[in-house]
Design an enzyme around this catalytic site. Structure first.
Site, PDB file in Angstrom:
ATOM      1  N   ARG A   1       0.836  -1.213   0.000  1.00 24.15           N
ATOM      2  CA  ARG A   1       0.000   0.000   0.000  1.00 24.15           C
ATOM      3  C   ARG A   1       0.869   1.260   0.000  1.00 24.15           C
ATOM      4  O   ARG A   1       0.473   2.297  -0.523  1.00 24.15           O
ATOM      5  CB  ARG A   1      -0.928   0.026   1.223  1.00 24.15           C
ATOM      6  CG  ARG A   1      -1.999  -1.049   1.207  1.00 24.15           C
ATOM      7  CD  ARG A   1      -2.838  -0.988   2.474  1.00 24.15           C
ATOM      8  NE  ARG A   1      -2.016  -1.150   3.677  1.00 24.15           N
ATOM      9  CZ  ARG A   1      -2.466  -0.961   4.912  1.00 24.15           C
ATOM     10  NH1 ARG A   1      -3.706  -0.580   5.114  1.00 24.15           N
ATOM     11  NH2 ARG A   1      -1.670  -1.136   5.947  1.00 24.15           N
TER      12      ARG A   1
ATOM     13  N   SER B   1      -7.181   3.168   5.593  1.00 25.86           N
ATOM     14  CA  SER B   1      -6.839   1.801   5.174  1.00 25.86           C
ATOM     15  C   SER B   1      -6.339   1.758   3.736  1.00 25.86           C
ATOM     16  O   SER B   1      -5.629   0.845   3.344  1.00 25.86           O
ATOM     17  CB  SER B   1      -8.038   0.867   5.362  1.00 25.86           C
ATOM     18  OG  SER B   1      -9.135   1.331   4.625  1.00 25.86           O
TER      19      SER B   1
ATOM     20  N   GLU C   1     -20.558   1.659  -1.286  1.00 25.12           N
ATOM     21  CA  GLU C   1     -19.670   1.167  -2.345  1.00 25.12           C
ATOM     22  C   GLU C   1     -20.315   1.186  -3.726  1.00 25.12           C
ATOM     23  O   GLU C   1     -19.633   1.376  -4.734  1.00 25.12           O
ATOM     24  CB  GLU C   1     -19.178  -0.245  -2.016  1.00 25.12           C
ATOM     25  CG  GLU C   1     -18.202  -0.303  -0.861  1.00 25.12           C
ATOM     26  CD  GLU C   1     -18.879  -0.187   0.504  1.00 25.12           C
ATOM     27  OE1 GLU C   1     -20.114  -0.437   0.584  1.00 25.12           O
ATOM     28  OE2 GLU C   1     -18.203   0.158   1.485  1.00 25.12           O
TER      29      GLU C   1
ATOM     30  N   PHE D   1     -15.184  -5.479  -0.391  1.00 27.13           N
ATOM     31  CA  PHE D   1     -16.364  -4.632  -0.613  1.00 27.13           C
ATOM     32  C   PHE D   1     -16.382  -4.075  -2.042  1.00 27.13           C
ATOM     33  O   PHE D   1     -17.435  -3.982  -2.674  1.00 27.13           O
ATOM     34  CB  PHE D   1     -16.393  -3.483   0.398  1.00 27.13           C
ATOM     35  CG  PHE D   1     -16.241  -3.932   1.821  1.00 27.13           C
ATOM     36  CD1 PHE D   1     -16.988  -4.997   2.307  1.00 27.13           C
ATOM     37  CD2 PHE D   1     -15.341  -3.317   2.678  1.00 27.13           C
ATOM     38  CE1 PHE D   1     -16.848  -5.441   3.622  1.00 27.13           C
ATOM     39  CE2 PHE D   1     -15.194  -3.747   3.999  1.00 27.13           C
ATOM     40  CZ  PHE D   1     -15.945  -4.813   4.467  1.00 27.13           C
TER      41      PHE D   1
ATOM     42  N   ARG E   1      -1.985  -5.905   2.154  1.00 19.95           N
ATOM     43  CA  ARG E   1      -1.289  -5.160   3.206  1.00 19.95           C
ATOM     44  C   ARG E   1      -0.281  -6.068   3.915  1.00 19.95           C
ATOM     45  O   ARG E   1       0.442  -5.612   4.797  1.00 19.95           O
ATOM     46  CB  ARG E   1      -2.282  -4.586   4.218  1.00 19.95           C
ATOM     47  CG  ARG E   1      -3.079  -5.642   4.965  1.00 19.95           C
ATOM     48  CD  ARG E   1      -3.735  -5.071   6.215  1.00 19.95           C
ATOM     49  NE  ARG E   1      -4.764  -4.112   5.891  1.00 19.95           N
ATOM     50  CZ  ARG E   1      -5.175  -3.177   6.750  1.00 19.95           C
ATOM     51  NH1 ARG E   1      -4.622  -3.078   7.938  1.00 19.95           N
ATOM     52  NH2 ARG E   1      -6.144  -2.346   6.414  1.00 19.95           N
TER      53      ARG E   1
END
Lengths: 322, 270
Positions: free
Chosen positions: A14, A41, A62, A87, A171
């Protein structure tokens, strides 16, 4: 002590994504980031502080997020739509299909914390279906970089590509594997190690485990080819056919269900173009139990040692001894 | 263009629509009849568009979220010069680019692919937000069905449009009171829409959506907030036996009904 000091540095991809996006944002005023209350995030804090007007946070919504992304692209912007992969792909799959892929909108979908990165949070937060859901959609390249270098290169490429892209990031820390000057080529596998006994193919968080498995095999005198195949669609047909021709067997591993992911995409090529023994490692079609991503990958037979064992069993099948 | 001219064009579009549905043996005739006056006002009076440059960056955006009335849009676009009028006869035929829901990569003038309901408004919010970011002065319009407002994604978009202060966005709800299977009232009655949109921070105008003199000023209205036009319309408007009948959502007239429909629409024209 020696082992610890020799351990490769692990990177959260990330960070490479965020740094590249910030640089692109500075170079191009049309680059915007869209998110669903996921500034933290998705590591968009830096982008937000530098370009506050170009960070569009739609809140926890979303479906709207993906539709808004398509509309921003229609208006001439270059949106990177960032959200937890579970999501982004699950909740808004129909928007990804109709608004992005079918409309061929110039939107970059960035699935963060894919696979089982949210391990202990359970299967609602795992994204081990996203290759299957996205790779059936026309127009949409599906890409899972293996390290921070490839992540930066893929983000860079996505910004220049005129069309939708799905980038699947994690991540979970991974070591750098590719050379620093690596240029991302969509649909092209990277040869990380050559051999003739078997080909190990992976992407994302699994590639470095394949490299280690190949080292274990080499210790036993077995030379394995290792391919990093970040692009799941379009799949690198040429590399798969060559792998069968040169090594006679393919073992795949992915942080995804064994149904419909990288292994399936490769199997489709193998069946049609070059039949050969194959083994597909991944989450075996179940909802995973509680555990960290690293624990679960080991649990499902994807530790380097287990991969090496699976490779030996596959080699035995190849020669009819299995 | 005066209201009388617009009414004449709307009647011509209705006639062509009934004919095309009859010839294709399929279509969504009821919702097309309710929406045609709004489409006519948009394309022949309100929208800043260049049919020879359908991707002109300064064009106003129109999104047909109720994509199942694609035929009415195709006829309107053809009449406005975006595609050849004779192409309407290919509607739903094999390999025609005019399928049952509009495709932006094949049909000039179509902005985004719609069909599944609840998609157009979020995309329109993105278009309007892009104009704000780029300081562009185009306006974005989106037409939804009233039954379509049952999709939750619309309310995500309504909320974000207010949050973003999108006074360059106009939502038109084609409030014909019927959805595919029954009336809204019998299904999931969101009406009245006005108070709901107002409470979400929108300006709302209620009009007769089949009266040109009310449609045009409502579409041209500008304010400080996103604008919703609740267009009270009649499903099957203009054809007596179709009007306000849920079963004419996607029925096809038989020969006798076709003759009556054409006669009624032609009579109104003369």
């Amino acid at each position: 002590m020696n082992a610890i000091s020799n351990a490769p540095k692990l990177h959260d991809c990330r960070d490479a994504f965020a740094a590249t996006l910030e640089r692109l944002g500075a170079e191009n005023g049309r680059v915007v980031a869209v998110c669903n209350d996921s500034v933290g995030s998705s590591k968009l804090g830096g982008f937000k502080s530098q370009f506050p007007d170009r960070l569009i946070n739609v809140g926890i919504a979303e479906q709207n997020m993906v539709g808004v992304g398509a509309g921003l692209a229609n208006g001439g912007l270059l949106p990177f739509v960032c959200a937890a992969a579970c999501f982004l792909t699950g909740r808004s799959l129909e928007q990804v299909k109709a608004d992005i892929a079918y409309s061929n909108a110039n939107v970059k979908l960035v699935g963060i914390s894919s696979g089982m990165a949210y391990g202990e949070l359970g299967p609602t937060h795992h994204s081990i279906e996203d290759f299957a859901w996205t790779r059936v959609l026309p127009n949409l390249p599906v890409i899972a970089p293996c390290d921070s270098i490839e992540t930066a290169a893929a983000v860079e490429w996505a910004a220049t590509f005129d069309g939708p892209v799905f980038l699947r990031l994690s991540r979970v820390g991974v070591p750098d594997l590719l050379p620093k000057d690596h240029v991302f080529q969509p649909g092209k596998a990277d040869l990380l190690r050559d051999g003739d006994a078997v080909t190990l193919i992976a992407n994302g968080t699994l590639t470095h485990r394949m490299v280690k498995a190949a080292e274990i095999l080499a210790g036993e005198g077995i030379e394995a080819r290792v391919l990093n195949m970040a692009t799941v669609r379009p799949i690198d047909v040429e590399a798969v056919v060559a792998a069968v021709k040169d090594t006679g067997a393919i073992l795949t591993a992915e942080e995804h269900s064994t149904y419909g992911g990288l292994g399936s995409a490769i199997a489709e090529v193998v069946v049609a173009e070059a039949p050969a023994p194959m083994k597909i490692l991944g989450v075996p079609g179940i909802f995973a139990p509680t555990g960290s991503a690293e624990f679960l990958l080991d649990e499902f037979g994807m530790s380097p040692a287990a991969v090496a064992e699976a490779a030996k069993a596959l080699i035995a099948r190849k020669s009819g001894r299995g | 263009m005066q209201p009388n001219d617009l009414e004449r064009i709307a009647r011509q579009i209705r006639l062509r629509d009934v004919q095309a549905v009859y010839e294709a043996g399929a279509g969504h005739i009821g919702g097309e009849m309710s929406a045609i006056d709004i489409l006519t006002a948009l394309y022949f009076r309100v929208l800043r568009i260049w049919p020879d440059q359908p991707k002109h960056p300064d064009r106003d955006r129109f999104v047909l979220s109720k994509g199942h009335v694609a035929l009415a849009l195709y006829i309107t676009l053809a009449k406005r010069g975006f595609l050849p009028e004779e192409e309407i006869s290919t509607f739903l035929k094999p390999h025609s680019r005019l399928n049952g829901h509009p495709n932006c990569n094949k049909v000039p003038g179509v902005e985004t692919n719609t069909g599944p309901l609840g998609h157009g408004l979020p995309v329109a919010v993105g278009m309007a937000k892009a104009a704000k970011i780029l300081s562009a002065d185009y306006h974005t319009y989106v037409l939804t069905g009233d039954g379509e407002m049952q999709e939750g994604s619309n309310w995500e978009a309504i909320s974000s449009a207010a949050q973003f202060g999108l006074n360059n966005l106009t939502l038109i709800i084609d409030h014909n009171r019927f959805q595919q299977g029954a009336s809204l009232k019998e299904t999931n009655d969101l009406a009245p829409f006005s108070s709901k949109l107002t409470s979400f921070g929108w300006d709302v105008t209620e009009i007769n959506g089949n009266a040109m003199a009310e449609i045009v000023p409502a579409l041209e209205k500008r304010g400080d907030r996103p604008h919703c036009i609740v267009a009270h319309t009649n499903k099957g408007h203009g054809i007596s036996f179709m009007q306000d009948r849920a079963d004419w959502h996607h029925r096809v007239p038989n020969a006798e009904q076709y003759k009556i429909a054409i006669a009624e629409l032609s009579e109104a024209q003369s």
